[in-house]
Structures are given as C-alpha cells and as structure tokens.
Design an enzyme around this catalytic site. Structure first.
Site, PDB file in Angstrom:
ATOM      1  N   LYS A   1      46.694  39.603  36.065  1.00  0.00           N
ATOM      2  CA  LYS A   1      45.696  38.797  36.774  1.00  0.00           C
ATOM      3  C   LYS A   1      45.549  37.370  36.224  1.00  0.00           C
ATOM      4  O   LYS A   1      45.290  36.444  36.983  1.00  0.00           O
ATOM      5  CB  LYS A   1      44.336  39.500  36.747  1.00  0.00           C
TER       6      LYS A   1
ATOM      7  N   ASP B   1      37.412  39.660  43.811  1.00  0.00           N
ATOM      8  CA  ASP B   1      36.661  40.732  43.136  1.00  0.00           C
ATOM      9  C   ASP B   1      35.157  40.481  43.178  1.00  0.00           C
ATOM     10  O   ASP B   1      34.373  41.383  43.471  1.00  0.00           O
ATOM     11  CB  ASP B   1      37.110  40.872  41.675  1.00  0.00           C
TER      12      ASP B   1
END
Ligand code: ATR
Length: 286
Positions: free
Chosen positions: A71, A107
């Site tokens: 990520k 997210d």
C-alpha cells in the site's frame, strides 16, 4: 461470465492475496450490473512490485486494488496520487486515467460510509476516540476530519506514533481539535464521557486477542462503537459494547464501502452495495 476482446480487467495485487475477499465481492458487483469486466487476484512479491505495476500498465489492466504489503511502497511507481492517498501515505486503489496510473485511498471513505449507514453516525461537530495510529487510523482520521468532526483523540500503544499523527493532521485540519492518549484505562476513562464515536483501527480483537481492560462503562449511552475488525464478527470490544446497549458495527461494511468506492472510480457506476455486502457475508460463512 462472458468475455470478449473488449472485456476490461480489474484486479488486486498483494502478497499473499489468496485470502482476499475482494475478487468475490467485485465480481458479484460486476454480475449484478451485467457489465463486461472481470476482477482477478495477482500475487506480487515485494521485490517485483515495480515490474508488476509496469506489467499491469502495459497489459492495459483497467484498474486494481492494492493490499498488504504494497500500500505504501507502490507510490513511487504511480504517476499521480490523490490528496487522501497523500495524507494516508497509502494507496488501495489504482485507476488508469489516460496514460497515467493514479493512486487513490478509499479505505477512509469506506469506513465513514459504513459508520453513517450502519450506525446512523453523523460526523459533523462530533467527538471521536480512535484506537490505533497505523495506516487504517490515518485513513479514518482523514475521512472524519474532512467530514467536519470537532475533536479526535488518538489513543495508541506507542505514544510517539500517536503524537506524529496528531502533528501531521493538525497542520492539515486546523479546525479540528486533536489530542492523544495512551491505552491505559485511567487515561482512556478521562476521555470517554465526551465521546460520540469509538473506533478501533488496531488488529486487537482478531485471533482471540482483546484489550486488557477497556473502561467502556465510561462511554455515554448515546455513544456508537465501530470496530474495523470483521473476523470474528463480534470482537470482545463489540460484545461488551452490545451488552451495554450501545450501537455497534464491525468492519464488514468498511470492506464493502472501500470496494464500492473503488468500483465507482473504475466504472463510473454506482456500486450495488447490498449485493457486495451479501457476497461478503456468504464468503465469511463458508
Ligand atoms: P494498519 O495499516 O492495519 O493500521 P499498522 O500500520 O501496522 O497496520 O498499525 C497497527 C496499529 O495497531 C498500530 O496502532 C498498533 O499500535 P503500535 O503503534 O503501538 O504498534 C496497533 N496494535 C497492534 N497490535 C496491538 C496490540 N496488541 N495492542 C495495542 N495496539 C496494537
């Protein structure tokens, strides 16, 4: 599923990636809308991340998710990243925009959408106590601060990480009051009476773990509790909060929400959230 020369390929890169629920969830969304896309898992070892991204680019892959451990490390291989991804230092969704690969972070948006829907939580002017100071915490803080919360207390085991986040976010969101706390019960107890939303962003609650002693009784009766963990569906923290009659939600809605937000970025279409959530529940039951 029908494929042709025009089928658009989506996917997820990670290591490992075999346990990911995203292929089942995204393909359920694709089936629901009857669009010509397919979503596949791509296992990518950390040493080959740059080559993999270049490969995805050259193969014309339409868009992809990024999971552990890539990520943050993917950022140098992308052409551009969104302000949220910049703030989080992490990308979970990549879109092809012309010749560019652009990184986003959905997210935090997914978390907030789930808290609004599953808890009827209204962030404006509210007070939040957030457990943890890692990547998941950053995404949640960015979304909450952007949505107009008044106060965020960051409670973390390692004090220095909490302080670092407070300094970083204070500079970006001067209208939000930021504070830090340890996880010591006595210190937490001092913050809890004013909290509208308690959020666990740590991995505590997974694999039979739990917070040593959490002074949940100090929360007001109107407080809502969100635990980003979704296996087990009910962590010890949520079980206790439920026992107290507080509104509770686990991280399943966040998983669906980040996926729905990514789906919209890739396809331009509103994601069929109910079908995605249903598929996740089925997969978890299996
Ligand atoms: P993620 O990207 O999922 O947030 P991370 O960046 O590794 O993962 O962050 C994990 C968070 O969970 C951190 O806040 C971590 O606390 P530390 O900063 O002190 O490491 C927290 N965490 C993990 N295990 C924990 C435990 N047993 N007790 C308390 N906090 C824990």
């Amino acid at each position: 599923m029908k494929f042709s020369g025009k089928t658009r390929v989506l996917g997820i890169i990670g290591s490992p990636v075999g346990h990911s629920l995203s292929p089942a969830m995204q393909n359920a969304a694709i089936d629901e809308l009857g669009i010509e896309y397919v979503y596949v898992p791509f296992p990518v070892e950390p040493d080959f991340l740059g080559q993999a991204v270049e490969g995805l680019r050259r193969l014309g892959v339409w868009g992809f998710n990024v999971t552990i451990p890539h990520k943050s490390t993917i950022i140098p291989f992308l052409d551009k990243i969104s302000p949220e991804a910049e703030l989080c230092g992490a990308v979970n969704t990549v879109c092809r925009e012309g010749d560019f690969l652009v990184g986003y972070n959905t997210d935090g948006i997914g978390f907030l959408a789930s808290a609004r829907e599953d808890l009827q939580y209204d962030p404006r002017g509210s007070s939040v106590l957030l457990l943890g100071a890692g990547g998941a915490a950053r995404g949640a803080i960015a979304a909450l601060a952007s949505a107009g919360v008044a106060r965020i207390v960051i409670a973390n085991r390692t004090g220095a990480r909490g302080l670092a986040l407070r300094e970083m976010f204070r500079a970006v969101f001067p209208a939000v009051e930021f504070a830090v706390s340890s996880l010591a019960a006595a210190e937490l107890a001092g913050h809890l009476p004013n909290v509208d939303l308690l959020v666990n962003t740590t991995s505590v609650g997974m694999n039979g773990t739990s917070f040593e002693y959490f002074p949940l009784s100090e929360l007001p009766d109107t407080a809502k509790v969100y635990d980003m963990v979704y296996v087990p569906a009910e962590t010890p923290l949520l079980a206790e909060a439920k026992g107290r009659g507080l509104a509770c939600a686990n991280g399943l809605g966040m998983l669906a929400g980040q996926g729905a937000s990514a789906f919209k970025l890739w396809t331009g279409l509103d994601a069929p959230c109910a079908a995605m959530k249903q598929k996740l529940l089925e997969e978890l039951e299996r």
